[in-house]
Design a protein around this motif. Structure first.
Motif, PDB file in Angstrom:
ATOM      1  N   ASN A 177       8.048  32.770  -4.321  1.00 48.01           N
ATOM      2  CA  ASN A 177       7.526  34.016  -4.886  1.00 48.01           C
ATOM      3  C   ASN A 177       6.103  34.169  -4.377  1.00 48.01           C
ATOM      4  OD1 ASN A 177       6.339  36.012  -6.520  1.00 48.01           O
ATOM      5  ND2 ASN A 177       7.648  35.493  -8.280  1.00 48.01           N
ATOM      6  N   LYS A 178       5.867  35.201  -3.582  1.00 48.11           N
ATOM      7  CA  LYS A 178       4.552  35.346  -2.966  1.00 48.11           C
ATOM      8  C   LYS A 178       3.435  35.515  -3.985  1.00 48.11           C
ATOM      9  CE  LYS A 178       4.864  40.380  -2.216  1.00 48.11           C
ATOM     10  NZ  LYS A 178       4.811  41.462  -1.198  1.00 48.11           N
ATOM     11  N   ASP A 179       3.782  35.881  -5.195  1.00 46.65           N
ATOM     12  CA  ASP A 179       2.769  36.082  -6.231  1.00 46.65           C
ATOM     13  C   ASP A 179       2.568  34.834  -7.105  1.00 46.65           C
ATOM     14  OD1 ASP A 179       2.321  38.772  -5.480  1.00 46.65           O
ATOM     15  OD2 ASP A 179       4.123  39.382  -6.605  1.00 46.65           O
ATOM     16  N   LYS A 180       3.391  33.825  -6.877  1.00 49.58           N
ATOM     17  CA  LYS A 180       3.282  32.586  -7.664  1.00 49.58           C
ATOM     18  C   LYS A 180       3.234  31.409  -6.692  1.00 49.58           C
ATOM     19  CE  LYS A 180       5.878  32.239 -11.343  1.00 49.58           C
ATOM     20  NZ  LYS A 180       7.110  32.196 -12.180  1.00 49.58           N
ATOM     21  N   PRO A 181       2.050  30.910  -6.364  1.00 50.07           N
ATOM     22  CA  PRO A 181       1.921  29.822  -5.381  1.00 50.07           C
ATOM     23  C   PRO A 181       2.780  28.614  -5.760  1.00 50.07           C
ATOM     24  CG  PRO A 181      -0.234  30.701  -5.949  1.00 50.07           C
ATOM     25  CD  PRO A 181       0.743  31.321  -6.906  1.00 50.07           C
ATOM     26  N   LEU A 182       3.363  27.990  -4.738  1.00 45.74           N
ATOM     27  CA  LEU A 182       4.170  26.800  -4.941  1.00 45.74           C
ATOM     28  C   LEU A 182       3.543  25.654  -4.162  1.00 45.74           C
ATOM     29  CD1 LEU A 182       6.719  25.318  -5.939  1.00 45.74           C
ATOM     30  CD2 LEU A 182       7.876  26.125  -3.855  1.00 45.74           C
ATOM     31  N   TYR A 183       3.326  24.530  -4.838  1.00 47.64           N
ATOM     32  CA  TYR A 183       2.768  23.344  -4.203  1.00 47.64           C
ATOM     33  C   TYR A 183       3.825  22.229  -4.229  1.00 47.64           C
ATOM     34  CZ  TYR A 183      -1.561  25.897  -4.942  1.00 47.64           C
ATOM     35  OH  TYR A 183      -2.526  26.862  -4.936  1.00 47.64           O
ATOM     36  N   ILE A 184       3.915  21.486  -3.135  1.00 52.00           N
ATOM     37  CA  ILE A 184       4.885  20.402  -3.054  1.00 52.00           C
ATOM     38  C   ILE A 184       4.169  19.106  -2.703  1.00 52.00           C
ATOM     39  CG2 ILE A 184       6.812  21.903  -2.439  1.00 52.00           C
ATOM     40  CD1 ILE A 184       6.462  21.027   0.463  1.00 52.00           C
ATOM     41  N   GLY A 185       4.693  18.006  -3.220  1.00 51.81           N
ATOM     42  CA  GLY A 185       4.084  16.710  -2.972  1.00 51.81           C
ATOM     43  C   GLY A 185       5.053  15.757  -2.292  1.00 51.81           C
ATOM     44  N   PHE A 186       4.536  14.950  -1.389  1.00 54.00           N
ATOM     45  CA  PHE A 186       5.271  13.835  -0.793  1.00 54.00           C
ATOM     46  C   PHE A 186       4.608  12.557  -1.288  1.00 54.00           C
ATOM     47  CE2 PHE A 186       6.637  17.252   1.830  1.00 54.00           C
ATOM     48  CZ  PHE A 186       7.849  16.867   2.398  1.00 54.00           C
ATOM     49  N   PHE A 187       5.422  11.637  -1.778  1.00 56.24           N
ATOM     50  CA  PHE A 187       4.885  10.459  -2.456  1.00 56.24           C
ATOM     51  C   PHE A 187       5.338   9.167  -1.788  1.00 56.24           C
ATOM     52  CE2 PHE A 187       5.240  13.958  -5.424  1.00 56.24           C
ATOM     53  CZ  PHE A 187       3.963  14.009  -5.970  1.00 56.24           C
ATOM     54  N   ASN A 188       4.524   8.129  -2.002  1.00 57.94           N
ATOM     55  CA  ASN A 188       4.760   6.794  -1.422  1.00 57.94           C
ATOM     56  C   ASN A 188       4.631   6.821   0.104  1.00 57.94           C
ATOM     57  OD1 ASN A 188       5.231   6.269  -4.069  1.00 57.94           O
ATOM     58  ND2 ASN A 188       7.362   5.646  -3.846  1.00 57.94           N
ATOM     59  N   ILE A 189       3.606   7.503   0.580  1.00 56.69           N
ATOM     60  CA  ILE A 189       3.372   7.660   2.018  1.00 56.69           C
ATOM     61  C   ILE A 189       2.186   6.821   2.496  1.00 56.69           C
ATOM     62  CG2 ILE A 189       4.236  10.038   1.897  1.00 56.69           C
ATOM     63  CD1 ILE A 189       1.227  10.876   2.312  1.00 56.69           C
ATOM     64  N   VAL A 240       0.796  -1.227   0.000  1.00 55.73           N
ATOM     65  CA  VAL A 240       0.000   0.000   0.000  1.00 55.73           C
ATOM     66  C   VAL A 240       0.832   1.283   0.000  1.00 55.73           C
ATOM     67  CG1 VAL A 240      -0.227   0.235   2.525  1.00 55.73           C
ATOM     68  CG2 VAL A 240      -2.083   0.994   1.035  1.00 55.73           C
ATOM     69  N   GLY A 241       2.118   1.188   0.370  1.00 51.59           N
ATOM     70  CA  GLY A 241       2.913   2.402   0.563  1.00 51.59           C
ATOM     71  C   GLY A 241       2.988   3.290  -0.662  1.00 51.59           C
ATOM     72  N   GLU A 242       3.247   2.693  -1.824  1.00 57.93           N
ATOM     73  CA  GLU A 242       3.474   3.498  -3.017  1.00 57.93           C
ATOM     74  C   GLU A 242       2.186   4.023  -3.645  1.00 57.93           C
ATOM     75  OE1 GLU A 242       5.989   1.195  -5.578  1.00 57.93           O
ATOM     76  OE2 GLU A 242       7.744   1.442  -4.271  1.00 57.93           O
ATOM     77  N   SER A 243       1.059   3.763  -3.008  1.00 58.78           N
ATOM     78  CA  SER A 243      -0.221   4.274  -3.516  1.00 58.78           C
ATOM     79  C   SER A 243      -0.560   5.643  -2.934  1.00 58.78           C
ATOM     80  CB  SER A 243      -1.357   3.301  -3.177  1.00 58.78           C
ATOM     81  OG  SER A 243      -1.613   3.296  -1.774  1.00 58.78           O
ATOM     82  N   GLY A 244       0.165   6.070  -1.903  1.00 58.50           N
ATOM     83  CA  GLY A 244      -0.243   7.262  -1.165  1.00 58.50           C
ATOM     84  C   GLY A 244       0.577   8.507  -1.469  1.00 58.50           C
ATOM     85  N   GLY A 245      -0.067   9.658  -1.347  1.00 58.46           N
ATOM     86  CA  GLY A 245       0.623  10.931  -1.538  1.00 58.46           C
ATOM     87  C   GLY A 245      -0.017  12.027  -0.719  1.00 58.46           C
ATOM     88  N   ALA A 246       0.725  13.112  -0.524  1.00 59.97           N
ATOM     89  CA  ALA A 246       0.213  14.288   0.186  1.00 59.97           C
ATOM     90  C   ALA A 246       0.693  15.534  -0.550  1.00 59.97           C
ATOM     91  CB  ALA A 246       0.702  14.306   1.634  1.00 59.97           C
ATOM     92  N   ILE A 247      -0.163  16.523  -0.630  1.00 57.59           N
ATOM     93  CA  ILE A 247       0.182  17.772  -1.314  1.00 57.59           C
ATOM     94  C   ILE A 247      -0.071  18.945  -0.367  1.00 57.59           C
ATOM     95  CG2 ILE A 247      -0.269  19.271  -3.296  1.00 57.59           C
ATOM     96  CD1 ILE A 247      -1.223  16.842  -4.837  1.00 57.59           C
ATOM     97  N   TYR A 248       0.922  19.822  -0.276  1.00 56.28           N
ATOM     98  CA  TYR A 248       0.833  21.009   0.575  1.00 56.28           C
ATOM     99  C   TYR A 248       1.150  22.246  -0.259  1.00 56.28           C
ATOM    100  CZ  TYR A 248       1.811  17.251   3.940  1.00 56.28           C
ATOM    101  OH  TYR A 248       1.806  16.076   4.651  1.00 56.28           O
ATOM    102  N   GLU A 249       0.731  23.388   0.270  1.00 53.54           N
ATOM    103  CA  GLU A 249       1.108  24.666  -0.332  1.00 53.54           C
ATOM    104  C   GLU A 249       2.147  25.339   0.552  1.00 53.54           C
ATOM    105  OE1 GLU A 249      -0.760  29.004  -1.728  1.00 53.54           O
ATOM    106  OE2 GLU A 249      -2.067  27.458  -0.862  1.00 53.54           O
ATOM    107  N   VAL A 250       3.139  25.964  -0.086  1.00 55.30           N
ATOM    108  CA  VAL A 250       4.095  26.778   0.661  1.00 55.30           C
ATOM    109  C   VAL A 250       3.431  28.125   0.926  1.00 55.30           C
ATOM    110  CG1 VAL A 250       6.334  27.923   0.624  1.00 55.30           C
ATOM    111  CG2 VAL A 250       6.091  25.614  -0.324  1.00 55.30           C
ATOM    112  N   LEU A 251       3.159  28.388   2.197  1.00 59.63           N
ATOM    113  CA  LEU A 251       2.416  29.599   2.561  1.00 59.63           C
ATOM    114  C   LEU A 251       3.289  30.842   2.613  1.00 59.63           C
ATOM    115  CD1 LEU A 251       0.215  28.345   5.551  1.00 59.63           C
ATOM    116  CD2 LEU A 251      -0.543  28.835   3.220  1.00 59.63           C
ATOM    117  N   TYR A 252       4.524  30.644   3.045  1.00 64.15           N
ATOM    118  CA  TYR A 252       5.333  31.810   3.391  1.00 64.15           C
ATOM    119  C   TYR A 252       6.781  31.368   3.509  1.00 64.15           C
ATOM    120  CZ  TYR A 252       6.542  36.130   5.947  1.00 64.15           C
ATOM    121  OH  TYR A 252       7.086  37.346   6.343  1.00 64.15           O
ATOM    122  N   GLN A 253       7.696  32.294   3.288  1.00 57.06           N
ATOM    123  CA  GLN A 253       9.111  31.989   3.506  1.00 57.06           C
ATOM    124  C   GLN A 253       9.688  32.916   4.569  1.00 57.06           C
ATOM    125  OE1 GLN A 253      12.707  32.760   0.690  1.00 57.06           O
ATOM    126  NE2 GLN A 253      12.162  30.609   0.352  1.00 57.06           N
TER     127      GLN A 253
END
Length: 484
Positions: free
Chosen positions: A397-409, A311-324
């Motif tokens: 870049n605060k004007d260009k949202p960045l999304y990151i994914g974690f995979f196989n979770i 089941v491990g490689e079926s899972g993923g999570a996606i977050y947004e970078v809110l701020y630096q």
């Protein structure tokens, strides 16, 4: 100059890969449009790509089938899924499409087994391998399952008292396995697993409690390595010791016909991951056959218990970078809109590493960053100090949202994190999406559960319900004693 994030990935790894490819400047995972997923459901979110579960089961079955045929191995192979990796119904439903068996580890697992039987997902021919230290309710539930006709339920004896406990509640005869208490790797703080019975004690245990017991028949020897199946001296040495015990037992116990080689396969945790599954399986089958031939005993049927691999490689999570946050001259903290401690507990609990990639902006320039979660705990982070490689992402870049994914979770994170319960700092659990394919091969999505709401947390904490107060009436005698 090669300053784009895509350039960095191409210079470092072989890319694209089987499950990852780029569509213009955004990532696709198993051909899932992750950008569209974010646009549809928002973030943070978790998802389960169900077809990957069946894919991995089928791969393992083919690898064992080839090895058995190559070595003319006269035994069967049985794939078991250990439910503790993920108990969710959608996971079991997908896994059970592939003619597999189940390993359990606690009392409530048996309730799940009985529910699956009622729904026709499994039957009495399905092996139920019951592992773990067995408290009273677990014993009772195993006995109920066997008494109701599930003779292919095999409790794996973990300590010396369990046979008596089981025999007291099981009406007729039943089959058992015995778990070997394997020796741990040198890096552990202890030498021998707390689970099972030591190598030297198994044959004496059999002679004392099983050999002349008319109610019990030994069918399986269970061999489990905590670190999983690896191509290293430690694993092969422990397997050899296990096979010596098996052949010694087989010579005095003809009913013994199965070897459970327990311990899971590793799953992909980096774009540089390289593990030769076929070679390992081929060599395991070869070693078992060679030792059995040397000792003049029949080879056993093989059972495996793959949880994370299933089941491990079926899972993923996606977050947004809110701020630096620039905390000093060198450290830039990208703050995500969730928490690592609550949604990916293995990242801080055991320093586990997952594949982390941006979802979008692959054609932008990149920078080295640290990733921080929303809780006020200093351990709520994911960075190069906990993991082998530094983290590079497209520049904030605060004007260009960045999304990151974690995979196989897909394995363990929900159960360890306490799915549906309280989260550290009351950070809500993210929404969960199920992803599948229809009969035409088109990707379909379904909301399994929305993001946790404050009302759910307040109810758990007792803020929105009245506590029942019980008044105990004192008797005259108690009042007289109180007066004195």
């Amino acid at each position: 100059m090669n300053t784009k994030y895509i350039d960095l990935v191409n210079q470092t790894f072989d890319f694209p890969q089987e499950e990852f490819l780029l569509d213009k400047d955004h990532l696709r995972f198993h051909d899932i449009d992750l950008k569209k997923l974010v646009e549809t459901y928002g973030t943070p979110l978790k998802f389960t790509y169900l077809p990957k579960i069946s894919d991995n089961i089928k791969k393992a079955k083919v690898w064992f089938e080839h090895a058995i045929k190559k070595h003319s191995y006269n035994g069967n192979y049985n794939y078991c899924y250990c439910t503790k990796s993920s108990h969710f119904k959608h996971v079991l439903n997908e896994a059970l499409k592939n003619d597999i068996h189940i390993e359990t580890s606690s009392a409530f697992d048996i309730d799940i087994i009985e529910t699956l039987k009622e729904e026709g997902k499994i039957n009495d021919n399905t092996f139920v391998i019951s592992n773990g230290f067995k408290r009273a309710q677990y014993i009772t539930n195993i006995a109920r399952l066997i008494n109701n006709g599930h003779k292919n339920c095999i409790p794996i004896i973990d300590n010396y008292e369990e046979i008596d406990l089981l025999s007291n509640e099981i009406h007729g005869n039943y089959n058992i396995g015995i778990r070997i208490a394997s020796e741990e790797e040198p890096k552990f703080e202890f030498y021998t697993s707390r689970l099972g019975i030591g190598y030297k004690n198994i044959v004496p245990f059999y002679n004392k409690q099983v050999k002349d017991n008319p109610k019990v028949e030994l069918k399986m020897l269970h061999f489990f390595i905590n670190t999983g199946i690896r191509d290293n001296a430690y694993y092969w040495n422990e397997l050899l010791k296990c096979l010596k015990v098996y052949t010694s037992l087989k010579k005095i116990c003809q009913s013994l016909d199965s070897l459970n080689i327990g311990g899971g396969f590793p799953i992909k945790n980096s774009l540089a991951f390289d593990f030769d599954y076929e070679y390992i399986i081929d060599e395991i089958i070869n070693q078992i056959k060679l030792i059995c031939e040397e000792e003049g005993v029949d080879v056993p049927n093989i059972f495996t218990e793959f949880g994370s691999f299933t089941v491990g490689e079926s899972g993923g999570a996606i977050y947004e970078v809110l701020y630096q946050k620039q905390q000093n001259d060198r450290e830039k903290w990208n703050m995500i809109n969730s928490s690592f401690i609550t949604t990916l507990p293995d990242t801080w609990a055991i320093n586990k590493r997952f594949i982390m990639l941006p979802i979008n902006r692959w054609n932008d320039s990149y920078e080295r960053v640290l990733l921080g979660g929303l809780t006020c705990d200093s351990d709520d982070y994911y960075n190069s100090e906990q993991h082998m490689n530094a983290i590079y992402l497209p520049k904030y870049n605060k004007d260009k949202p960045l999304y990151i994914g974690f995979f196989n979770i897909g394995a363990y994170q929900e159960s360890i994190g306490g799915y549906g319960g309280l989260q550290h700092c009351l950070i809500p659990a993210p929404k969960h999406i199920l992803i599948d394919k229809d009969v035409h091969g088109n990707i379909t999505t379904q909301l399994f559960r929305g993001q946790q709401k404050s009302e759910e947390l307040l109810e758990i904490l007792g803020y929105d319900k009245k506590l029942e107060t019980n008044t105990i009436q004192n008797t005259d005698t108690e009042l007289q004693l109180a007066d004195k």
